[in-house]
Write an enzyme that holds these catalytic residues in place. Sequence first.
Site, PDB file in Angstrom:
ATOM      1  N   ASP A  75       0.636  -1.137   0.049  1.00 38.58           N
ATOM      2  CA  ASP A  75       0.029   0.050  -0.016  1.00 38.58           C
ATOM      3  C   ASP A  75       0.717   1.385  -0.145  1.00 38.58           C
ATOM      4  OD1 ASP A  75      -2.350  -1.358  -0.171  1.00 38.58           O
ATOM      5  OD2 ASP A  75      -2.679  -1.302   1.881  1.00 38.58           O
ATOM      6  N   GLY A  76       1.829   1.288   0.651  1.00 36.96           N
ATOM      7  CA  GLY A  76       2.833   2.226   0.517  1.00 36.96           C
ATOM      8  C   GLY A  76       3.420   2.861  -0.885  1.00 36.96           C
ATOM      9  N   ASN A 145      -5.440   8.635   2.096  1.00 34.63           N
ATOM     10  CA  ASN A 145      -5.885   8.155   3.413  1.00 34.63           C
ATOM     11  C   ASN A 145      -6.233   9.115   4.457  1.00 34.63           C
ATOM     12  OD1 ASN A 145      -5.721   5.497   2.454  1.00 34.63           O
ATOM     13  ND2 ASN A 145      -3.628   4.984   3.429  1.00 34.63           N
ATOM     14  N   GLU A 146      -4.824   9.727   4.564  1.00 35.42           N
ATOM     15  CA  GLU A 146      -5.467  10.849   5.896  1.00 35.42           C
ATOM     16  C   GLU A 146      -4.312  11.955   5.959  1.00 35.42           C
ATOM     17  OE1 GLU A 146      -2.100   8.557   6.965  1.00 35.42           O
ATOM     18  OE2 GLU A 146      -3.974   7.431   7.062  1.00 35.42           O
ATOM     19  N   ASP A 175      -2.332  13.724  21.577  1.00 33.33           N
ATOM     20  CA  ASP A 175      -1.130  13.720  20.735  1.00 33.33           C
ATOM     21  C   ASP A 175      -1.248  13.920  19.203  1.00 33.33           C
ATOM     22  OD1 ASP A 175      -0.009  12.623  23.077  1.00 33.33           O
ATOM     23  OD2 ASP A 175       0.000  10.537  22.394  1.00 33.33           O
ATOM     24  N   THR A 186      -9.846   2.434   7.387  1.00 33.68           N
ATOM     25  CA  THR A 186      -9.185   1.353   7.733  1.00 33.68           C
ATOM     26  C   THR A 186      -7.602   1.138   8.036  1.00 33.68           C
ATOM     27  OG1 THR A 186      -8.908   0.564   5.614  1.00 33.68           O
ATOM     28  CG2 THR A 186     -10.974  -0.345   6.393  1.00 33.68           C
ATOM     29  N   TYR A 188      -4.801   4.289   9.642  1.00 34.34           N
ATOM     30  CA  TYR A 188      -4.215   5.017  11.023  1.00 34.34           C
ATOM     31  C   TYR A 188      -5.439   5.427  11.692  1.00 34.34           C
ATOM     32  CZ  TYR A 188      -1.341   8.093  13.863  1.00 34.34           C
ATOM     33  OH  TYR A 188      -0.707   8.949  14.864  1.00 34.34           O
ATOM     34  N   SER A 191      -6.976   2.662  13.968  1.00 30.32           N
ATOM     35  CA  SER A 191      -6.031   2.503  15.133  1.00 30.32           C
ATOM     36  C   SER A 191      -6.221   3.419  16.275  1.00 30.32           C
ATOM     37  CB  SER A 191      -4.551   2.425  14.687  1.00 30.32           C
ATOM     38  OG  SER A 191      -4.236   3.579  14.339  1.00 30.32           O
ATOM     39  N   ALA A 210      -5.270   9.958  21.220  1.00 30.00           N
ATOM     40  CA  ALA A 210      -4.889   9.744  22.520  1.00 30.00           C
ATOM     41  C   ALA A 210      -5.491  11.126  23.074  1.00 30.00           C
ATOM     42  CB  ALA A 210      -3.494   9.552  22.958  1.00 30.00           C
TER      43      ALA A 210
END
Length: 291
Positions: A75-76, A145-146, A175, A186, A188, A191, A210
């Site tokens: 994916d990278g 993605n983000e 954070d 699906t 980062y 997670s 966080a």
Amino acid sequence: MRIAIYGNRRQSGIMDRLRILLGLLGRRADGGLVVIDKFYDYVDREMPGIWPANAVAVRPCEGFSADVAVSIGGDGTFLRTVQWAAERYIPILGINTGHLGYLADLSIDEALTEPEVSSFKVEERSLLKVECGCNDADFWPYALNEVAILKKDISSMISMTAEIDGAPLASYLADGLIVSTPTGSTGYCLSVGGPVVEPSVPAVIIAPVAPHSLTLRPLVVSDAAEIEVTTSSRSDSYLLSLDGRSVSMEAGSRVRICGAPFKVRVIQRVNHHFASTLRSKLYWGKSHTER
């Protein structure tokens, strides 16, 4: 057909299959092959003489045309291919030689069966655009993605004041803060507790990393929204990450995030469905014994 190739330069475990795959692509490319220069050099070093006479090496910044782009890696590698091909509206086929392969979904063994063109379809995926005043000439202001705003190293939490369409949203002490597309839901974003969103949904996810306050939960908004974030920190800087590509930003600076003016064209198998990806990659709905 003219085929552009972007590949990962760590393919040592599959060189025999890679040789066959490149031969197949060369025969399909009656209009020639366009290969990113570093991958061209890597293959030429590992397998001398494999490139056909109609293959040319180009740098990522060079202009070129192609009917399809093939990403060979994980994916990278696919995300780097997006940088190379998306603004040219070239559809991208991901051939997965990595691990999970959410974006590069076709395995190299499946690709070697020479599937017919009619067995594929093209899906459009939205991107995010970032305006941040970065002066880096290599900065590509888009993310599939983000976009993530993150504290640096082991510094204390950062404070991020977010607005949506000019209206105050919240001040996040955390954070970091992730602004994700459905495609990136699906990754980062997942997670840190963000929701899984089907890729065609016109939405954007805002998820803190966080957070200091448990009342600040992931939020889904329209993909037409314009999001502005002003970040302060005890450190003099923070990180702005787009699909893992990071630049350092001065504390107190403002980042504007909105939808990109173009979309990524992703080639998928006709029988591919997002639900099947969830079951095969995330073991969706499967018990421990079925995994």
